[in-house]
Design a protein around this motif. Structure first.
Motif, PDB file in Angstrom:
ATOM      1  N   GLY A 169       4.485  30.533 -68.443  1.00  0.00           N
ATOM      2  CA  GLY A 169       5.036  29.278 -67.937  1.00  0.00           C
ATOM      3  C   GLY A 169       4.336  28.846 -66.676  1.00  0.00           C
ATOM      4  N   SER A 170       4.458  27.568 -66.341  1.00  0.00           N
ATOM      5  CA  SER A 170       3.821  27.054 -65.130  1.00  0.00           C
ATOM      6  C   SER A 170       4.780  26.114 -64.408  1.00  0.00           C
ATOM      7  CB  SER A 170       2.517  26.325 -65.463  1.00  0.00           C
ATOM      8  OG  SER A 170       1.840  25.932 -64.284  1.00  0.00           O
ATOM      9  N   PRO A 171       5.688  26.665 -63.570  1.00  0.00           N
ATOM     10  CA  PRO A 171       6.628  25.820 -62.831  1.00  0.00           C
ATOM     11  C   PRO A 171       5.899  24.973 -61.787  1.00  0.00           C
ATOM     12  CG  PRO A 171       7.259  28.149 -62.779  1.00  0.00           C
ATOM     13  CD  PRO A 171       5.862  28.083 -63.267  1.00  0.00           C
ATOM     14  N   ALA A 172       6.570  23.921 -61.348  1.00  0.00           N
ATOM     15  CA  ALA A 172       6.114  23.189 -60.169  1.00  0.00           C
ATOM     16  C   ALA A 172       6.378  24.051 -58.940  1.00  0.00           C
ATOM     17  CB  ALA A 172       6.842  21.854 -60.063  1.00  0.00           C
ATOM     18  N   THR A 173       5.807  23.644 -57.810  1.00  0.00           N
ATOM     19  CA  THR A 173       6.030  24.422 -56.593  1.00  0.00           C
ATOM     20  C   THR A 173       5.970  23.542 -55.363  1.00  0.00           C
ATOM     21  OG1 THR A 173       5.378  26.423 -55.394  1.00  0.00           O
ATOM     22  CG2 THR A 173       3.599  25.044 -56.233  1.00  0.00           C
ATOM     23  N   SER A 174       6.710  23.934 -54.340  1.00  0.00           N
ATOM     24  CA  SER A 174       6.615  23.257 -53.047  1.00  0.00           C
ATOM     25  C   SER A 174       6.175  24.263 -51.997  1.00  0.00           C
ATOM     26  CB  SER A 174       7.943  22.598 -52.662  1.00  0.00           C
ATOM     27  OG  SER A 174       8.758  23.448 -51.917  1.00  0.00           O
ATOM     28  N   ALA A 175       5.580  23.747 -50.937  1.00  0.00           N
ATOM     29  CA  ALA A 175       4.905  24.574 -49.945  1.00  0.00           C
ATOM     30  C   ALA A 175       5.873  25.418 -49.128  1.00  0.00           C
ATOM     31  CB  ALA A 175       4.091  23.690 -49.012  1.00  0.00           C
ATOM     32  N   GLY A 176       5.420  26.613 -48.740  1.00  0.00           N
ATOM     33  CA  GLY A 176       6.149  27.458 -47.804  1.00  0.00           C
ATOM     34  C   GLY A 176       5.795  27.116 -46.371  1.00  0.00           C
ATOM     35  N   GLN A 177       6.388  27.841 -45.437  1.00  0.00           N
ATOM     36  CA  GLN A 177       6.245  27.509 -44.022  1.00  0.00           C
ATOM     37  C   GLN A 177       4.807  27.576 -43.523  1.00  0.00           C
ATOM     38  OE1 GLN A 177       9.132  30.138 -42.112  1.00  0.00           O
ATOM     39  NE2 GLN A 177      10.461  28.386 -41.712  1.00  0.00           N
ATOM     40  N   SER A 178       4.054  28.582 -43.938  1.00  0.00           N
ATOM     41  CA  SER A 178       2.695  28.702 -43.420  1.00  0.00           C
ATOM     42  C   SER A 178       1.820  27.562 -43.925  1.00  0.00           C
ATOM     43  CB  SER A 178       2.087  30.058 -43.800  1.00  0.00           C
ATOM     44  OG  SER A 178       2.008  30.210 -45.202  1.00  0.00           O
ATOM     45  N   THR A 179       2.022  27.150 -45.181  1.00  0.00           N
ATOM     46  CA  THR A 179       1.268  26.009 -45.715  1.00  0.00           C
ATOM     47  C   THR A 179       1.641  24.735 -44.977  1.00  0.00           C
ATOM     48  OG1 THR A 179       1.111  27.026 -47.902  1.00  0.00           O
ATOM     49  CG2 THR A 179       0.796  24.649 -47.788  1.00  0.00           C
ATOM     50  N   ILE A 180       2.929  24.551 -44.713  1.00  0.00           N
ATOM     51  CA  ILE A 180       3.366  23.350 -43.998  1.00  0.00           C
ATOM     52  C   ILE A 180       2.799  23.322 -42.587  1.00  0.00           C
ATOM     53  CG2 ILE A 180       5.391  22.174 -43.034  1.00  0.00           C
ATOM     54  CD1 ILE A 180       6.904  23.193 -45.567  1.00  0.00           C
ATOM     55  N   ALA A 181       2.770  24.482 -41.924  1.00  0.00           N
ATOM     56  CA  ALA A 181       2.202  24.539 -40.573  1.00  0.00           C
ATOM     57  C   ALA A 181       0.731  24.131 -40.584  1.00  0.00           C
ATOM     58  CB  ALA A 181       2.372  25.936 -39.995  1.00  0.00           C
ATOM     59  N   ARG A 182      -0.016  24.625 -41.566  1.00  0.00           N
ATOM     60  CA  ARG A 182      -1.433  24.247 -41.665  1.00  0.00           C
ATOM     61  C   ARG A 182      -1.592  22.759 -41.951  1.00  0.00           C
ATOM     62  NH1 ARG A 182      -1.591  28.880 -44.845  1.00  0.00           N
ATOM     63  NH2 ARG A 182      -2.013  27.644 -46.726  1.00  0.00           N
ATOM     64  N   LEU A 183      -0.707  22.235 -42.787  1.00  0.00           N
ATOM     65  CA  LEU A 183      -0.781  20.813 -43.115  1.00  0.00           C
ATOM     66  C   LEU A 183      -0.519  19.956 -41.886  1.00  0.00           C
ATOM     67  CD1 LEU A 183      -0.952  18.459 -45.133  1.00  0.00           C
ATOM     68  CD2 LEU A 183       1.530  18.708 -45.434  1.00  0.00           C
ATOM     69  N   LEU A 184       0.491  20.326 -41.093  1.00  0.00           N
ATOM     70  CA  LEU A 184       0.789  19.544 -39.888  1.00  0.00           C
ATOM     71  C   LEU A 184      -0.413  19.519 -38.962  1.00  0.00           C
ATOM     72  CD1 LEU A 184       4.460  20.708 -39.188  1.00  0.00           C
ATOM     73  CD2 LEU A 184       3.715  18.525 -40.159  1.00  0.00           C
ATOM     74  N   GLY A 185      -1.108  20.652 -38.855  1.00  0.00           N
ATOM     75  CA  GLY A 185      -2.315  20.683 -38.042  1.00  0.00           C
ATOM     76  C   GLY A 185      -3.396  19.784 -38.600  1.00  0.00           C
ATOM     77  N   ILE A 202      -0.191  22.377 -54.716  1.00  0.00           N
ATOM     78  CA  ILE A 202       1.162  22.076 -54.255  1.00  0.00           C
ATOM     79  C   ILE A 202       1.637  20.778 -54.889  1.00  0.00           C
ATOM     80  CG2 ILE A 202       2.574  21.514 -52.228  1.00  0.00           C
ATOM     81  CD1 ILE A 202       1.688  24.425 -52.321  1.00  0.00           C
ATOM     82  N   ASP A 203       2.893  20.753 -55.348  1.00  0.00           N
ATOM     83  CA  ASP A 203       3.465  19.562 -55.963  1.00  0.00           C
ATOM     84  C   ASP A 203       4.393  18.792 -55.030  1.00  0.00           C
ATOM     85  OD1 ASP A 203       2.519  19.964 -58.833  1.00  0.00           O
ATOM     86  OD2 ASP A 203       3.565  21.855 -58.457  1.00  0.00           O
ATOM     87  N   ALA A 204       4.994  19.486 -54.063  1.00  0.00           N
ATOM     88  CA  ALA A 204       5.958  18.830 -53.182  1.00  0.00           C
ATOM     89  C   ALA A 204       5.982  19.515 -51.822  1.00  0.00           C
ATOM     90  CB  ALA A 204       7.363  18.851 -53.797  1.00  0.00           C
ATOM     91  N   LEU A 205       6.336  18.736 -50.820  1.00  0.00           N
ATOM     92  CA  LEU A 205       6.674  19.253 -49.492  1.00  0.00           C
ATOM     93  C   LEU A 205       8.175  19.083 -49.326  1.00  0.00           C
ATOM     94  CD1 LEU A 205       3.948  17.530 -47.283  1.00  0.00           C
ATOM     95  CD2 LEU A 205       3.976  19.913 -48.037  1.00  0.00           C
TER      96      LEU A 205
END
Length: 271
Positions: A169-185, A202-205
């Motif tokens: 199977g291949s579920p959708a996924t949303s970012a964890g904290q470390s990914t979000i921190a990198r994105l904000l930077g 990543i499919d969602a934040l």
């Protein structure tokens, strides 16, 4: 080049069935829905999920832990103190004992129960415990079109995703904290290649509107996410004025305890 000048690689939410067939803005019922006057019913139970479904929700957000005997159950806290006045940890209690304890509180739900018992709902599962990641991934594999996996921990999230994929199977996924921190930077730097690299796969934040005095959800963040085909969902939003403001800002969904209020706010925006 500014983030706002990005041309979308794909439409937000357009590549996974979890997003398809439901118009934005999306309403994610936070741990199900417990209407006022529910008389002892608590979150993350069969009754709460059924109430969200009856209200018209398409999505239920829930949390996953593992019992002592290896059953993935929908539960937010790591122990029973808040929900049942019992100090034991979920990892210390067997499924059958937990089910008996929750019987008059709305009914215990396992991840498998939720997916099998509510085939019309789409689930947003947050992996709360390290040892729940692998079995949860295997459970959701058969229902991957209806599942988005997330976690504060990108490690737990990836473990669950890889287990689901290994099981077909291949579920959708949303970012964890470390990914979000990198994105904000990356967004602050206005680095378009870095934004795209950070959001690859990543499919969602799914983020809070702010953390303390720091605002997380900004027009620049939304623009950057949408340019990469990634949706933005904000938690936990219960005030109708904030819902309207966020929808006006362009967020794609809210996680809310007030499913009834949010569905009305979303409907106004969809018209």
């Amino acid at each position: 080049m500014r983030v706002a000048q990005l041309t979308p690689d794909r439409l937000p939410g357009a590549t996974h069935p979890w997003f398809l067939g439901v118009r934005t803005p999306r309403v994610l019922a936070h741990r199900g829905f417990v209407p006022a006057g529910s008389g002892g019913i608590v979150e993350n139970t069969f009754a709460a999920i059924a109430a969200a479904h009856a209200e018209g929700a398409d999505y239920v957000e829930s949390d996953c832990h593992l019992t002592r005997d290896g059953v993935v159950v929908l539960f937010h806290d790591s122990d029973l103190s808040r929900v049942a006045g019992d100090p034991r940890k979920l990892s210390e209690i067997r499924h059958d004992d937990l089910a008996q304890l929750m019987a008059d509180r709305g009914g215990l739900v396992t991840a498998a129960d939720a997916l099998e018992g509510f085939p019309e709902l789409r689930f947003n599962f947050d992996v709360k415990a390290e040892d729940a990641a692998l079995p949860l991934g295997r459970i959701v594999a058969r229902h991957a079109d209806r599942v988005l996996l997330t976690s504060f921990s990108d490690g737990r999230r990836v473990t669950a995703l890889e287990a689901a994929r290994a099981a077909g199977g291949s579920p959708a996924t949303s970012a964890g904290q470390s990914t979000i921190a990198r994105l904000l930077g990356a967004v602050r730097l206005r680095s378009l290649p870095l934004v795209r690299r950070t959001l690859a796969g990543i499919d969602a934040l799914q983020v809070p509107e702010r953390v303390g005095a720091v605002r997380i959800v900004t027009p620049r963040l939304i623009t950057a996410a949408h340019a990469c085909g990634v949706e933005v969902h904000v938690w936990t939003v219960n005030d109708p004025d904030r819902m309207d403001a966020l929808f006006g800002l362009g967020v794609d969904g809210v996680v809310t305890d007030r499913t009834d209020v949010a569905l009305l706010a979303a409907q106004r925006r969809r018209v």
